[in-house]
Enzyme design. Structure first.
Site, PDB file in Angstrom:
ATOM      1  CG  HIS A  61      -4.013   4.512  -1.049  1.00  0.00           C
ATOM      2  ND1 HIS A  61      -3.135   3.461  -0.956  1.00  0.00           N
ATOM      3  CD2 HIS A  61      -4.098   4.797  -2.377  1.00  0.00           C
ATOM      4  CE1 HIS A  61      -2.703   3.135  -2.167  1.00  0.00           C
ATOM      5  NE2 HIS A  61      -3.278   3.931  -3.045  1.00  0.00           N
ATOM      6  CG  ASP A 107      -1.842   1.181   1.219  1.00  0.00           C
ATOM      7  OD1 ASP A 107      -1.423   2.270   0.768  1.00  0.00           O
ATOM      8  OD2 ASP A 107      -2.997   1.029   1.627  1.00  0.00           O
ATOM      9  CG  HIS A 108       1.689   4.115  -3.299  1.00  0.00           C
ATOM     10  ND1 HIS A 108       0.437   3.812  -3.774  1.00  0.00           N
ATOM     11  CD2 HIS A 108       1.838   5.442  -3.502  1.00  0.00           C
ATOM     12  CE1 HIS A 108      -0.134   4.906  -4.238  1.00  0.00           C
ATOM     13  NE2 HIS A 108       0.700   5.916  -4.085  1.00  0.00           N
TER      14      HIS A 108
HETATM   15  C1  BG6 Z   1      -3.065   4.427  -6.725  1.00  0.00           C
HETATM   16  C2  BG6 Z   1      -4.389   4.440  -7.434  1.00  0.00           C
HETATM   17  O1  BG6 Z   1      -3.069   3.476  -5.705  1.00  0.00           O
HETATM   18  O2  BG6 Z   1      -2.807   5.700  -6.179  1.00  0.00           O
HETATM   19  C3  BG6 Z   1      -4.449   5.528  -8.473  1.00  0.00           C
HETATM   20  O3  BG6 Z   1      -4.605   3.177  -8.053  1.00  0.00           O
HETATM   21  C4  BG6 Z   1      -4.034   6.854  -7.893  1.00  0.00           C
HETATM   22  O4  BG6 Z   1      -5.740   5.609  -9.043  1.00  0.00           O
HETATM   23  C5  BG6 Z   1      -2.713   6.722  -7.142  1.00  0.00           C
HETATM   24  O5  BG6 Z   1      -3.908   7.785  -8.937  1.00  0.00           O
HETATM   25  C6  BG6 Z   1      -2.343   8.007  -6.450  1.00  0.00           C
HETATM   26  O6  BG6 Z   1      -1.102   7.886  -5.840  1.00  0.00           O
HETATM   27  P1  BG6 Z   1      -0.359   9.174  -5.302  1.00  0.00           P
HETATM   28  O7  BG6 Z   1       0.851   8.624  -4.620  1.00  0.00           O
HETATM   29  O8  BG6 Z   1      -0.046  10.005  -6.499  1.00  0.00           O
HETATM   30  O9  BG6 Z   1      -1.293   9.851  -4.379  1.00  0.00           O
END
Ligand code: BG6
Length: 518
Positions: free
Chosen positions: A272, A209-210
């Site tokens: 997230h 979950d980045h």
């Molecule tokens: C991803 C989603 O997990 O997170 C995308 O699948 C989204 O739809 C992205 O655009 C957003 O990541 P960040 O790090 O730019 O907020």
């Protein structure tokens, strides 16, 4: 010595990275190993994974013999793959390009052309890995990154097993990295987990979950648990409500195949935003090791309550055409690859409560959307008003609620909003803000989320990876909402470049509140 004293004496010291003096002296450097990326021709690999690997190498955090193996159908030779990695690094890496770092990384790059369901392809992968073990000393330590659509997870992990690539040993490790979505509902998440756990033991499975890799998200631990002044007011006695916003100005880009049928809630709320909720609402863990953290996060997720009236306390919508960044943009239904009758939501807002003594009665409002006016992710803790204001009513007309905003991105930092006397001879109170900005406070720049997470995978360090139980609990929260939308709710269109459907505003208005306009 009493039995109890013996127990206490023999208890292993808690591993606490925030307290461990070694951590400050020694950088965390991965030992000999390789990273194998399935789906290496995809966007994620090019824009995030390859640059993150280079940035780690550039920071001296990878071993000299590190190997990066790409696996895909494309008819590439090693040189083609090297060029793709090179270009991706040049375009997307965070740290400056250094020829000597690139040269060393390139020597460890290999490409395996193949199909996921094809045995000879996996035999070639195995041969490549064996060669790397011999030539670059990767010692049998390999992480397999599944950057492929979820429907391909089962075949990939089974092939890894059948070709002996998932075999654990006392002298080496094998790990698997799974990108979200972890299923599309509770049932499919369980099935997926079953398949993965038949091949890899739980400690070898790293679910990405980045958001948990983001510095500003990890800073929630520091803010809450390293300070004395916030925790005493972090509860229902003082907090009126919490707003968690993840707004994006972009549309779905070229991701129709992934996004349609998934939608905003499954795409980012299930993972997230519920993780952000958990980190903000959980109790203090006894340490920051994975087990202790998961226990606290799971307790919170298990205590989450859905509103009884989903029609009144949730909202969803789909972007229509409109304006974004000064140019005219098309509707979701006009995006390439989207069926004209698609009912996939690109905006979702939900109200949740956390049924614990700390949070009883405090709404947590979560919202996310594509094609909103700007890209911003924040957690705003909005406090109750002071119980008594000993001023003339006119003096506090412009006083809002005290608010603490964790600015997750892009303008990383923390803002505290409170009332202050306007200079002058009269007593008039108005909101002011106090800001902490990463850029101004630290000279170090923040690593990208994927740098931190890939390094943790290679080190076998699990605190920042959600456990299966958390994934299940999150689906339990979300499933009834998306099912309700599918069956009963009308999907509202909102013009691109606006803050979403009017039903989202009405949802807060019913509670006498308004969304923040960050
Ligand atoms: C991803 C989603 O997990 O997170 C995308 O699948 C989204 O739809 C992205 O655009 C957003 O990541 P960040 O790090 O730019 O907020």
């Amino acid at each position: 010595m009493t039995d109890e004293a013996v127990l206490v004496k023999n208890r292993p010291a808690p591993s606490n990275p925030l307290r461990d003096p070694q951590d400050r002296r020694l950088p965390r450097i991965a030992g000999p190993c390789g990273l194998i990326i399935f789906g290496v021709t995809g966007d994620l690999a090019r824009t995030k994974l390859m640059p993150a690997v280079y940035d780690l190498a550039n920071r001296g955090l990878l071993p000299p013999g590190f190997a990066l193996v790409g696996f895909a159908r494309r008819e590439w030779a090693n040189e083609d793959f090297e060029k793709v990695v090179h270009d991706a690094v040049k375009e997307h890496a965070r740290t400056p390009f250094r020829e000597e770092v690139w040269k060393q990384l390139r020597e460890g790059c290999r490409f395996v052309q193949g199909e996921l369901g094809d045995d000879p392809s996996f035999e070639r992968l195995r041969t490549t890995i064996d060669e790397l073990d011999r030539e670059r000393g990767t010692n049998g330590n390999h992480a397999f990154y599944l950057s492929v659509p979820p429907k391909l997870f089962p075949v990939t992990v089974r092939q890894l097993k059948e070709h002996g690539l998932a075999d654990q040993g006392t002298e080496h490790w094998r790990r698997v990295v799974v990108e979200k979505p972890f299923g599309h509902n509770l049932e499919s998440a369980r099935e997926l987990n079953q398949i993965v756990s038949e091949v890899f033991p739980p400690e070898a499975v790293f679910r990405i979950d980045h958001y948990l890799g983001k510095e500003t998200v990890q800073n929630i631990f520091a803010l809450r648990f390293a300070n004395q002044m916030f925790e005493p007011v972090w509860n229902a006695n003082y907090v009126d409500h919490v707003q968690i916003t993840m707004a994006e100005d972009i549309g779905i880009g070229g991701r129709a195949g992934y996004y349609d049928g998934i939608g905003a809630a499954r795409d980012v709320i299930q993972n997230h935003l519920l993780q952000l909720l958990a980190l903000n609402a959980m109790e203090e863990p006894v340490s920051f090791d994975a087990r202790a953290l998961r226990i606290e996060k799971q307790k919170v997720l298990a205590a989450v309550q859905l509103p009884r009236r989903l029609d009144l306390h949730t909202a969803h919508g789909q972007y229509a055409d409109g304006w974004a960044g000064g140019r005219k943009v098309g509707a979701y239904l006009d995006e390439e690859g989207i069926p004209k009758d698609s009912r996939t939501e690109t905006y979702a807002a939900i109200k949740l409560e956390v049924d614990t003594r700390r949070w009883a009665g405090v709404p947590f409002y979560l919202r996310t959307g594509k094609r909103l006016p700007k890209r911003v992710t924040e957690v705003a803790v909005v406090f109750k008003r002071a119980p008594h204001l000993p001023f003339a009513a006119t003096a506090t007309e412009e006083l809002g609620h005290n608010t603490l905003v964790m600015r997750i991105q892009p303008d990383e930092g923390i803002t505290i909003r409170f009332g202050s006397k306007v200079p002058g001879t009269q007593l008039e109170i108005r909101d002011v803000t106090m800001d902490f900005a990463y850029g101004g406070a630290f000279t170090e720049s923040s690593p990208e989320a994927y740098e931190r997470l890939i390094l943790d995978v290679l080190l076998g360090d699990p605190p920042l990876f959600p456990q299966h139980e958390e994934v299940e609990l999150s689906w339990q929260i979300l499933d009834p909402i998306v099912d309700f939308w599918a069956e009963h709710a009308k999907l509202e269109q909102y013009p691109s470049g606006t803050w979403g459907p009017s039903s989202a505003d009405e949802m807060l208005a019913r509670d006498g509140r308004t969304w923040r306009r960050p």
